[in-house]
Design an enzyme around this catalytic site. Structure first.
Site, PDB file in Angstrom:
ATOM      1  N   HIS A  58      -7.636  17.228  -2.130  1.00  0.00           N
ATOM      2  CA  HIS A  58      -7.044  16.748  -0.886  1.00  0.00           C
ATOM      3  C   HIS A  58      -6.352  17.904  -0.162  1.00  0.00           C
ATOM      4  O   HIS A  58      -6.166  18.988  -0.717  1.00  0.00           O
ATOM      5  CB  HIS A  58      -6.031  15.642  -1.168  1.00  0.00           C
ATOM      6  CG  HIS A  58      -4.891  16.070  -2.047  1.00  0.00           C
ATOM      7  ND1 HIS A  58      -5.020  16.218  -3.417  1.00  0.00           N
ATOM      8  CD2 HIS A  58      -3.597  16.409  -1.767  1.00  0.00           C
ATOM      9  CE1 HIS A  58      -3.865  16.609  -3.933  1.00  0.00           C
ATOM     10  NE2 HIS A  58      -2.981  16.742  -2.949  1.00  0.00           N
TER      11      HIS A  58
ATOM     12  N   ASP B 281       6.067  18.873   3.038  1.00  0.00           N
ATOM     13  CA  ASP B 281       5.105  19.868   2.562  1.00  0.00           C
ATOM     14  C   ASP B 281       5.492  21.228   3.121  1.00  0.00           C
ATOM     15  O   ASP B 281       5.617  21.395   4.333  1.00  0.00           O
ATOM     16  CB  ASP B 281       3.687  19.511   3.025  1.00  0.00           C
ATOM     17  CG  ASP B 281       3.107  18.325   2.266  1.00  0.00           C
ATOM     18  OD1 ASP B 281       3.687  17.952   1.240  1.00  0.00           O
ATOM     19  OD2 ASP B 281       2.075  17.792   2.710  1.00  0.00           O
TER      20      ASP B 281
ATOM     21  N   GLU C 263      -3.676  10.864  -5.150  1.00  0.00           N
ATOM     22  CA  GLU C 263      -3.474   9.507  -5.640  1.00  0.00           C
ATOM     23  C   GLU C 263      -4.675   8.620  -5.357  1.00  0.00           C
ATOM     24  O   GLU C 263      -5.357   8.775  -4.346  1.00  0.00           O
ATOM     25  CB  GLU C 263      -2.231   8.897  -4.987  1.00  0.00           C
ATOM     26  CG  GLU C 263      -0.964   9.680  -5.269  1.00  0.00           C
ATOM     27  CD  GLU C 263       0.197   9.291  -4.377  1.00  0.00           C
ATOM     28  OE1 GLU C 263       1.343   9.572  -4.770  1.00  0.00           O
ATOM     29  OE2 GLU C 263      -0.035   8.709  -3.301  1.00  0.00           O
TER      30      GLU C 263
ATOM     31  N   LYS D 158      -3.629   9.368 -10.964  1.00  0.00           N
ATOM     32  CA  LYS D 158      -2.322   9.061 -10.404  1.00  0.00           C
ATOM     33  C   LYS D 158      -2.400   7.884  -9.453  1.00  0.00           C
ATOM     34  O   LYS D 158      -3.325   7.778  -8.643  1.00  0.00           O
ATOM     35  CB  LYS D 158      -1.759  10.273  -9.671  1.00  0.00           C
ATOM     36  CG  LYS D 158      -0.345  10.065  -9.173  1.00  0.00           C
ATOM     37  CD  LYS D 158       0.179  11.323  -8.536  1.00  0.00           C
ATOM     38  CE  LYS D 158       1.564  11.085  -7.973  1.00  0.00           C
ATOM     39  NZ  LYS D 158       2.057  12.264  -7.255  1.00  0.00           N
TER      40      LYS D 158
ATOM     41  N   HIS E 171       6.350   0.570  -2.793  1.00  0.00           N
ATOM     42  CA  HIS E 171       7.304  -0.472  -3.145  1.00  0.00           C
ATOM     43  C   HIS E 171       7.856  -1.230  -1.952  1.00  0.00           C
ATOM     44  O   HIS E 171       8.529  -2.250  -2.128  1.00  0.00           O
ATOM     45  CB  HIS E 171       8.468   0.141  -3.934  1.00  0.00           C
ATOM     46  CG  HIS E 171       9.154   1.263  -3.199  1.00  0.00           C
ATOM     47  ND1 HIS E 171      10.037   1.057  -2.169  1.00  0.00           N
ATOM     48  CD2 HIS E 171       9.067   2.613  -3.349  1.00  0.00           C
ATOM     49  CE1 HIS E 171      10.480   2.213  -1.724  1.00  0.00           C
ATOM     50  NE2 HIS E 171       9.900   3.190  -2.426  1.00  0.00           N
TER      51      HIS E 171
ATOM     52  N   THR F 187       4.462   6.835 -10.162  1.00  0.00           N
ATOM     53  CA  THR F 187       5.631   7.459  -9.541  1.00  0.00           C
ATOM     54  C   THR F 187       6.812   6.490  -9.453  1.00  0.00           C
ATOM     55  O   THR F 187       6.741   5.357  -9.893  1.00  0.00           O
ATOM     56  CB  THR F 187       5.291   7.928  -8.116  1.00  0.00           C
ATOM     57  OG1 THR F 187       4.919   6.787  -7.343  1.00  0.00           O
ATOM     58  CG2 THR F 187       4.147   8.909  -8.130  1.00  0.00           C
TER      59      THR F 187
ATOM     60  N   GLU G  56       6.316  10.276 -13.112  1.00  0.00           N
ATOM     61  CA  GLU G  56       7.051  11.362 -12.461  1.00  0.00           C
ATOM     62  C   GLU G  56       8.010  10.755 -11.466  1.00  0.00           C
ATOM     63  O   GLU G  56       7.864   9.604 -11.051  1.00  0.00           O
ATOM     64  CB  GLU G  56       6.087  12.323 -11.766  1.00  0.00           C
ATOM     65  CG  GLU G  56       5.242  11.684 -10.693  1.00  0.00           C
ATOM     66  CD  GLU G  56       4.116  12.578 -10.214  1.00  0.00           C
ATOM     67  OE1 GLU G  56       3.967  12.727  -8.993  1.00  0.00           O
ATOM     68  OE2 GLU G  56       3.383  13.119 -11.065  1.00  0.00           O
ATOM     69  N   ASN G  57       9.025  11.506 -11.085  1.00  0.00           N
ATOM     70  CA  ASN G  57       9.964  11.026 -10.074  1.00  0.00           C
ATOM     71  C   ASN G  57       9.349  11.148  -8.690  1.00  0.00           C
ATOM     72  O   ASN G  57       8.578  12.078  -8.410  1.00  0.00           O
ATOM     73  CB  ASN G  57      11.285  11.779 -10.150  1.00  0.00           C
ATOM     74  CG  ASN G  57      11.123  13.287 -10.177  1.00  0.00           C
ATOM     75  OD1 ASN G  57      10.355  13.822 -10.986  1.00  0.00           O
ATOM     76  ND2 ASN G  57      11.830  13.985  -9.307  1.00  0.00           N
TER      77      ASN G  57
ATOM     78  N   LEU H 139      11.273  11.232  -5.831  1.00  0.00           N
ATOM     79  CA  LEU H 139      12.180  12.037  -5.020  1.00  0.00           C
ATOM     80  C   LEU H 139      12.805  13.133  -5.869  1.00  0.00           C
ATOM     81  O   LEU H 139      13.061  12.928  -7.051  1.00  0.00           O
ATOM     82  CB  LEU H 139      13.311  11.165  -4.449  1.00  0.00           C
ATOM     83  CG  LEU H 139      12.897   9.915  -3.682  1.00  0.00           C
ATOM     84  CD1 LEU H 139      14.121   9.116  -3.296  1.00  0.00           C
ATOM     85  CD2 LEU H 139      12.103  10.294  -2.445  1.00  0.00           C
TER      86      LEU H 139
END
Length: 569
Positions: A185, A193, A278, A386, A391, A433, A474-475, A477
């Site tokens: 990607h 980024d 993802e 992934k 949410h 995540t 993984e986190n 944030l």
């Protein structure tokens, strides 16, 4: 990997200078995070305040344990006297003791731009120093993106792995493990980024004459983050299909780095399956003006996916259904504003169920095809995929943001079980995540989003555990505080789980100068110990709160002014 979906919502908050990261993300790997991210993220302390400046970030809320972190020049010194005053301001609260719990390996993501566009390693000396510090606290390894846009940049099947070979040699010399992401990607364009890595130039050239190789929204806007799964089996890439291109790339990597596989240095390959690496549609692109908590838009209007939809409608016997919804709103709509996603809306009609089933099935079929070839290329190596943590709108009936991303998960249907079953078919681990996010905090920040990250995490982890596949995380944030780490630990090692289930690994987002600061690194060191099941010492149980006397904000403010006065003297 670029950061993931759940991370995005924090872009609307005023950046906190004390915890602004210097790097980042697909990803995430978010992404939220996590497109994989936003700039100016800050982590909430237990008492709800943020430290006011970089200078006073080192006013620690915990005691230092041992001498190890103090010996490293990369870790900033802290004001121990002030630390002690803050510690004395309130009674201690005991936290869960993780000594003797299962060992969960901890990896750290490397910066997005560790390899430049010429496939050369950037600032190798500084990176070596940081990696040595990570090694000193027993971090298990690191994660790195192998960018398609760098390695196969100019011509089909001409690969340049030079910078990655140098990097991998450094990691091997330090006796660290490697998680490697096959990143098919684009990096850049999402908030946060800090580098731009486009798709290969020869792909971009094809896209100029055939823009339908990209995902397309209802208005015909193209998204160049990744290739549409509509061309997975179409020979439109100089005589190859998209999945053949991905397979050739993975096979080249396997041959190039055979010694690292044989030595066990490469412990896992994470296969990029969409934007930010993802498995999802690029339904909420910042480039198209999306902002949290918009529901996003369906991305199925390139001619190849529309052809697939038409075929599915004909097989069903309803050719009139060969269309996308015309009442699903726009990127920044809310569910109740649309005829499709509102309670009792068309999403739950005969047509709606047909369309959403086709849309989500197309997503799963893409993962199925690519992972089958990944297992051929990397036989005998652990493979992972992934999934993004979307949410927002989780507390509504339709789960609109998940639907546009390809997760058919309304309130009356489990949309993650079919994905878990597909991963099980290929013995692929799930990487998820947003394990550090708390629903209460999300509701305080954006109550209108009706978000529930804790409910989502629990659903997804259980869907994977039910089919007995490894679950890593993984986190979403950047996180440097005790509260965030505690939430990660709760999810990594559920208390009193009768089956003893736990995460197979955790990857921290991401290596940066902020992480290396004294207070932040001390917290991270304690977190690593607890993930490893080792007692972290005194610092585990000394989180301070004092609701009856002074708030921490008041205490810290007084100490700040006191130190400033002393400096003036």
């Amino acid at each position: 990997m670029a950061m993931s979906s759940a991370q995005i919502f924090h872009t609307l908050r005023t950046p906190n200078a004390s915890l602004t990261t210097t790097s980042s993300s697909s990803n995430v790997r978010t992404c939220l995070a996590s497109p994989r991210v936003s700039s100016g993220f800050f982590c909430r302390l237990k008492s709800g305040f943020q430290l006011p400046s970089n200078r006073f970030r080192t006013l620690a809320m915990v005691k230092d344990e041992g001498e190890r972190t103090e010996d490293h020049p990369l870790i900033a010194d802290s004001t121990n006297a002030i630390n002690a005053q803050v510690e004395d301001a309130a009674p201690m609260i005991q936290e869960r003791d993780f000594s003797g719990t299962p060992y969960v390996p901890v990896y750290v993501m490397l910066p997005l731009g560790v390899i430049d566009m010429n496939s050369e390693l950037v600032n190798s000396e500084g990176l070596v120093n940081q990696l040595r510090v990570l090694k000193s606290i027993n971090v298990d390894g690191v994660m790195v993106d192998c960018w398609w846009g760098i390695v196969e940049a100019h011509s089909p099947q001409v690969y340049n792995w030079t910078g990655y070979r140098e990097l991998f040699q450094i990691i091997r010399d330090l006796k660290l493990k490697l998680q490697v992401v096959m990143s098919f990607h684009e990096c850049g364009g999402n908030v946060g980024d800090d580098v731009h890595i486009p798709l290969p130039a020869w792909i971009t050239e094809i896209g100029l004459s055939n823009p339908d190789i990209y995902f397309t929204d209802r208005k015909g806007r193209r998204n160049t983050e990744c290739l549409s799964w509509g061309i997975d089996k179409e020979r439109v890439l100089r005589g190859r299909t998209a999945v053949e291109v991905y397979f050739d790339y993975m096979r080249s990597f396997r041959v190039e780095f055979d010694e690292f596989f044989e030595d066990g240095i490469i412990s896992e390959i994470e296969v990029g399956l969409g934007p930010c690496g993802e498995l999802r549609y690029p339904s909420y692109p910042a480039k198209q003006g999306w902002k949290y908590p918009g529901i996003g838009e369906f991305q199925c209007y390139d001619k190849y996916l529309m052809k697939s939809l038409m075929k599915a409608a004909e097989v069903r016997g309803h050719s009139i259904w060969a269309r996308g919804p015309d009442n699903a709103g726009s990127y920044n709509s809310t569910p109740h504003e649309t005829g499709f996603f509102r309670d009792g809306g068309e999403y739950d009609s005969y047509y709606g169920r047909f369309f959403l089933n086709w849309y989500s099935r197309t997503l799963i079929d893409h993962g199925d095809r690519v992972l089958a070839l990944a297992n051929l290329a990397f036989e005998g190596t652990c493979i992972a995929a992934k999934l993004s943590g979307i949410h927002w709108w989780y507390k509504t009936a339709s789960h609109a943001a998940e639907l546009t991303a390809g997760f058919y998960n309304p309130a009356n249907r489990d949309g993650y079980a079919p994905i878990a079953a597909m991963l099980k078919k290929h013995e692929t681990a799930l990487n998820f995540t947003c394990v550090e996010l708390r629903t209460l905090n999300q509701n305080e920040d954006f109550p209108e989003a009706l978000a529930d990250p804790e409910g989502l995490v629990w659903q997804v982890l259980n869907a994977a555990w039910d089919v007995s596949i490894p679950v890593a995380s993984e986190n979403a944030l950047p996180c440097h505080d005790r509260e965030g780490y505690n939430k990660i630990l709760e999810n990594a090692k559920p208390l009193n789980d009768p089956d003893g289930r736990h995460l197979s690994a955790f990857t921290y987002l991401r290596l940066s100068s902020v992480l290396m600061e004294k207070h932040n690194f001390t917290e991270f060191e304690q977190f690593v110990k607890r993930m490893h099941g080792v007692h972290g010492g005194e610092a585990i149980s000394d989180l301070q709160v004092n609701p009856k006397k002074q708030t921490k904000r008041e205490t810290m403010t007084e100490l700040r002014y006191e130190e400033e006065d002393n400096l003036k003297l």
